[in-house]
Design an enzyme around this catalytic site. Structure first.
Site, short mmCIF file in Angstrom:
data_model
loop_
_atom_site.label_atom_id
_atom_site.label_comp_id
_atom_site.label_asym_id
_atom_site.label_seq_id
_atom_site.Cartn_x
_atom_site.Cartn_y
_atom_site.Cartn_z
CG ASP A 106 -1.30 -43.94 -16.87
OD1 ASP A 106 -2.04 -44.53 -16.07
OD2 ASP A 106 -0.34 -44.45 -17.44
CG ASP A 161 -4.12 -48.94 -12.59
OD1 ASP A 161 -4.66 -49.99 -12.24
OD2 ASP A 161 -2.89 -48.79 -12.65
N1 GLY Z 1 -0.12 -47.08 -12.52
C1 GLY Z 1 -0.99 -46.90 -11.45
C2 GLY Z 1 -0.50 -47.45 -10.18
O1 GLY Z 1 0.68 -47.84 -10.05
O2 GLY Z 1 -1.28 -47.50 -9.27
#
Ligand code: GLY
Length: 379
Positions: A106, A161
């Site tokens: 992330d 993501d």
């Molecule tokens: N970890 C990204 C989401 O929950 O969308």
């Protein structure tokens, strides 16, 4: 051409008519974020519990610190209030150490919304170094056999993501001229397109691979309804992420995926303008929204409107952004009439199956709502 001009007049007049409501969102964000940092200095929340940010619920994975800083930069951009700039810089310093965190996928979420706006305002090379380090760290999760950056779950797992995070690898590649980084980022995008983006423009949350050979095994999910369903937030990540990637690559293949995602999202979006948590969740009074999916899509569609060549498509995406904001900027979704609710945007969902942040405010929902609002106010 006359039709194009008329359409663009339409979205412009709709945006102008919404201006007071959008400015009210900025004021609401100013008061709610101020409340959060005064109540709980140095705390980086992810989701509320009964409307409160501070609680002992698990994180699942810790990926949200950049959104609080991002909100502060957006508030500085909108208000020019030095308070917000000081807060943003201070909160940036608190998260700098994450640039070495190899355990999450992330680092784009975390640094592109915090250090990038700071660097862009100053040109300070030390700030850029943080971004480049974070990009290099994320590239360390690359799986050469499968051709993708692995999710936090492990080397066998690719998440949709990550399309929101791979831009920091493109950034590091561009700023350093490192061809190996560029190849990693480009290959990740093509693998994601091939394995997670479906022929109809929908997306799977996860792809599973044989970590030894790199062979693709199949689609899966953690946060969606099923491996085959359209988890609405994942689809929004993809449409926004491939659009951002196109800004770095200028490769029409990236824009084309974003357009397919956008068209599919809009096809499935209910007339209410707010996405359910999964587009395949059974319809009915109990089906929950994920307002954050719509906030992400609203901002991503506005970005995509600037990137497509076809003016009619561009107008369609801008109009869609306004339709979504029209739905979100109402008493049902905004917390303005609820002084005890600490978030800005209600009715988000973090992780349905783990029962985390279900029908609550989520930090990224607040951030992307304000980002979309700022994009329209600044148009
Ligand atoms: N970890 C990204 C989401 O929950 O969308």
């Amino acid at each position: 051409m006359i039709v194009d001009a008329d359409m663009s007049d339409l979205w412009k007049s709709a945006a102008e008519a919404m201006r007071p409501r959008l400015e009210a969102v900025v004021a609401l964000a100013d008061s709610k974020v101020r409340g959060l940092i005064e109540r709980d200095p140095g705390y980086f929340p992810m989701y509320t519990k009964a409307g409160k940010w501070r609680h002992s619920g698990e994180t699942w994975t810790d990926w949200c610190a950049g959104f609080l800083v991002g909100l502060q930069w957006l508030l500085y951009r909108q208000t020019g209030n030095q308070f917000w700039r000081e807060q943003a810089e201070n909160h940036c310093r608190l998260i700098e150490h994450k640039k070495h965190d190899q355990t999450v996928h992330d680092l784009g979420f975390i640094f592109l919304n915090s250090y990038l706006p700071w660097y862009e305002r100053t040109g300070d090379a030390r700030l850029q170094e943080v971004l480049i380090t974070a990009g290099r760290t994320l590239s360390g999760r690359y799986q050469p056999k499968g051709g993708y950056i692995a999710s936090f779950i492990g080397p066998q797992s690719l998440f949709i993501d990550i399309m929101m995070n791979v831009p920091i690898v493109f950034y590091a590649a561009r700023e350093t001229g490192d061809e190996a980084l560029l190849t990693i980022a480009q290959t990740h995008c093509r693998t994601t397109e091939r394995t997670l983006v479906r022929p109809d423009g929908g997306t799977a949350h996860e792809g599973l691979f044989d970590a030894e050979t790199g062979r693709f095994i199949g689609q899966s999910t953690h946060q969606g309804l099923s491996a085959e369903s359209d988890w609405s937030r994942g689809l929004a990540w993809s449409l926004y992420g491939f659009g951002t990637v196109f800004r770095y690559t200028q490769d029409p293949a990236d824009r084309h995926v974003a357009v397919r995602n956008a068209d599919h999202f809009l096809e499935r979006l209910p007339a209410s303008g707010v996405a359910p948590w999964d587009f395949d969740a059974p319809e009915g009074p109990d089906r929950l929204d994920d307002s954050s999916a719509s906030a992400i899509a609203a901002s991503g569609l506005w970005q995509l409107a600037d990137l497509v060549d076809d003016p009619q498509r561009s107008d369609r995406y801008r109009t869609a952004t306004l339709t979504i904001l029209d739905a979100l900027c109402t008493d049902r979704y905004l917390s303005g009439r609820d002084p005890d609710w600490e978030g800005i945007l209600k009715h988000g969902v973090y992780h349905m199956h783990k029962k985390l942040g279900v029908d609550e405010s989520v930090m990224w929902g607040d951030f992307f709502l304000l980002e979309a609002v700022c994009r329209v106010l600044e148009a």
